[in-house]
Design a protein around this motif. Structure first.
Motif, short mmCIF file in Angstrom:
data_model
loop_
_atom_site.label_atom_id
_atom_site.label_comp_id
_atom_site.label_asym_id
_atom_site.label_seq_id
_atom_site.Cartn_x
_atom_site.Cartn_y
_atom_site.Cartn_z
N SER A 1 0.81 -1.22 0.00
CA SER A 1 0.00 0.00 0.00
C SER A 1 0.84 1.27 0.00
O SER A 1 0.32 2.35 -0.25
CB SER A 1 -0.95 0.01 1.20
N HIS A 2 2.15 1.15 0.24
CA HIS A 2 3.01 2.33 0.33
C HIS A 2 3.98 2.50 -0.82
O HIS A 2 4.38 3.62 -1.12
CB HIS A 2 3.81 2.31 1.64
N LYS A 3 4.40 1.38 -1.44
CA LYS A 3 5.46 1.52 -2.43
C LYS A 3 5.48 0.34 -3.40
O LYS A 3 4.84 -0.68 -3.18
CB LYS A 3 6.82 1.64 -1.75
N ARG B 1 8.91 -6.49 6.29
CA ARG B 1 7.55 -6.11 6.69
C ARG B 1 7.13 -6.77 8.00
O ARG B 1 6.34 -6.21 8.74
CB ARG B 1 6.58 -6.44 5.57
#
Length: 83
Positions: A55-57, A80
């Protein structure tokens, strides 16, 4: 949860878009996506490039041997899990 998305003959942006859609539909934490239809892959199926998408990169493995791709995916999962 990690999902996988293999497609054929897509641009990188199209692959990312479809992978994000798959990630949202499946409630996965990340998707590993790759194009298995490119001419480059067909000429040398011992190597490929994967994109790890969350969701970020979006992170690319670069064009490397499949053994290195496996290590790359493992490293991304481990990072993660630490956060």
């Amino acid at each position: 949860m990690v999902g996988f998305k293999a497609e054929t003959n897509l641009s990188k942006n199209e692959l990312i878009t479809l992978a994000k859609k798959k990630m949202n539909e499946s409630a996965a934490d990340m998707i590993v996506a790759n194009d298995i239809g490119s001419i480059r892959y067909k000429k040398n199926s011992e190597s490929n490039e994967v994109l790890v998408i969350d969701s970020h990169k979006v992170i690319s493995s670069g064009w490397v041997k499949k053994e290195k791709i496996a290590k790359f995916i493992r490293k991304e999962i481990e990072q993660r899990l630490k956060t």
